[in-house]
Design an enzyme around this catalytic site. Structure first.
Site, PDB file in Angstrom:
ATOM      1  N   SER A 143      -6.790   3.466  -2.185  1.00  0.00           N
ATOM      2  CA  SER A 143      -5.719   4.344  -0.866  1.00  0.00           C
ATOM      3  C   SER A 143      -4.077   4.794  -1.381  1.00  0.00           C
ATOM      4  CB  SER A 143      -6.624   4.336   0.158  1.00  0.00           C
ATOM      5  OG  SER A 143      -5.750   5.117   0.755  1.00  0.00           O
ATOM      6  N   ASP A 338      16.053  14.231   1.525  1.00  0.00           N
ATOM      7  CA  ASP A 338      17.310  13.979  -0.109  1.00  0.00           C
ATOM      8  C   ASP A 338      16.479  12.207  -0.758  1.00  0.00           C
ATOM      9  OD1 ASP A 338      17.446  12.001   1.634  1.00  0.00           O
ATOM     10  OD2 ASP A 338      19.656  11.616   1.197  1.00  0.00           O
ATOM     11  N   HIS A 391     -14.022   6.358   1.228  1.00  0.00           N
ATOM     12  CA  HIS A 391     -13.448   6.336   1.273  1.00  0.00           C
ATOM     13  C   HIS A 391     -12.802   4.544   0.862  1.00  0.00           C
ATOM     14  CE1 HIS A 391      -8.584   6.555   0.932  1.00  0.00           C
ATOM     15  NE2 HIS A 391      -8.457   5.476   1.725  1.00  0.00           N
TER      16      HIS A 391
END
Length: 412
Positions: A143, A338, A391
């Site tokens: 993951s 940023d 998953h």
């Protein structure tokens, strides 16, 4: 310190690393890792496999874990379970430890060093201490650990012998908005799959939401809906049904049971991994702010899911006691624009490290389309596209590790 139990032994390590790897004057933090071997001996003759845990903000598996991959991996490797910075036994990042900072901006300035790029540079220092600078190691990323492994391929491929990724090939240029625009249809689909399997639970969920709206409970309706994060794991998909079976206290005319409320809180609380909520959207940010992407893009979909997935919403920082003190910090991080790049597309296109990746066709959490785009960029990457696993395939079935290992060795 070394410990052992029948069939397994491990050594605990603590490493001192810079908070900011680019600042020679940076303060240091501690990163914890546990080195496992099969049997009573450390087996220095075996190569080392670094396991990068999912998350962000979740500690590594413990040796008592029933993860299917671990026993299989220990047949051919020493395995290093890394508590990524801020998690587990590493220097913590939570409401207690962050309270020492003067304000939310200072907290956010500190946490900007807790993304995949810093985790990779921690790993490189650790590799040098354990193996020496000239000995690469293997990496297994589950993951978010796969996101970190992709960053590793971008920043320090010389440290890698081979890379295996499960359910974690990130979109190299996808912004958080793109991630959630792709995620909401999958959440709707998983809702329908769940209610198709358990049709009676649609009414149960509706009754629970009604009671939460009417009654005086320590749980809001919107927070309850976050139990939908269980829909992405094979076993927990059914565990959600069994949780709903206990929703109402017998003989009360429809009051929600204490056991149910406690169980739901245990699912939706971030007390165990506060960094998950604080840092989650930042893992998709490169040069842009997330600005609460999941919250904003929710308004773009026609039908809102009855149960939500792994989204993080601003209101969580009003309702989850583990997050309330970090609300202002979370807002600072959501507004930050940023963030540096996490992936070097040009370097990935020239990759020479053997890489194999399992892409789960119906993955709730990671978009298949984004993953396949990335698979097409990383030179030599071998994708395995499968609908056989959810998953959590790596932890659920040893065949996932076996297949990936054979693929990076050119045997499959």
């Amino acid at each position: 310190m070394r410990f052992s139990r029948p069939g397994q032994s491990w050594t605990d390590h603590v490493f001192e690393v810079p908070l900011d790897h680019d600042d020679p004057a940076s303060p240091t933090i501690e990163v914890f890792a546990r080195e496992l071997a099969a049997g009573p001996d450390p087996r220095p003759d075996l190569p080392m496999l670094l396991f990068l845990q999912g998350g962000p903000g979740m500690r590594a598996d413990r040796p008592t874990s029933s993860s299917a991959w671990l026993s299989k991996a220990l047949e051919g490797y020493r395995v290093l379970l890394l508590d990524q910075r801020g998690t587990g036994r590493s220097t913590p990042a939570n409401r207690h430890s962050l309270a020492r900072f003067a304000d939310a901006k200072a907290q956010a300035d500190y946490l900007r060093h807790f993304r995949a790029d810093a985790i990779v540079r921690d790993a490189e220092l650790i590799r040098g201490e354990l193996l020496g600078a000239d000995r690469p190691w293997s990496v297994l990323g589950q993951s978010y650990g796969g996101f970190c492994a992709t960053t590793y391929l971008s920043l320090a491929p010389h440290g890698l012998r081979e890379v295996m990724i499960t359910g974690g090939l990130p979109g190299l240029t996808a912004h958080a908005d793109d991630v959630y625009r792709a995620a909401y249809p999958r959440v709707l689909s998983h809702n329908e799959r769940f209610f198709s399997r358990y049709p009676m639970d649609r009414e149960v969920v509706a009754r629970v939401l009604e009671r939460l709206a009417e009654g005086d409970y320590p749980l809001s309706a919107q927070r309850f809906r976050m139990v939908g994060t269980m829909l992405g794991h094979s076993v927990r998909f059914d565990e959600l049904h069994f949780l709903l079976e206990d929703a109402f206290a017998a003989g009360t005319g429809g009051e929600l049971s204490d056991a149910f409320l406690h169980a739901v809180d245990n699912v939706v609380t971030h007390a165990h991994y506060p960094l998950y909520a604080i840092m989650h959207e930042s893992i998709y940010c490169q040069g842009r702010a997330s600005d609460w992407a999941a919250h904003r893009t929710l308004t773009e979909i026609g039908d809102e899911p009855l149960l939500h997935g792994e989204m993080v919403f601003p209101w969580m920082f009003d309702e989850d006691p583990a997050l309330v003190p970090l609300k202002a910090c979370a807002q600072e991080l959501a507004a930050r624009d940023d963030w540096p790049n996490l992936y070097d597309v040009d370097r990935l296109a020239r990759n020479t490290v053997p890489v194999a990746a399992a892409v789960y066709f119906d993955d709730l959490y990671v978009d298949r389309g984004h993953s396949l785009q990335t698979a097409g960029v990383i030179r030599g990457l071998k994708p395995w596209i499968t609908n056989e696993f959810a998953h959590n395939g790596l932890g659920a079935d040893a065949r996932v590790f076996e297949r990936l290992h054979a693929m990076v060795r050119g045997l499959a």
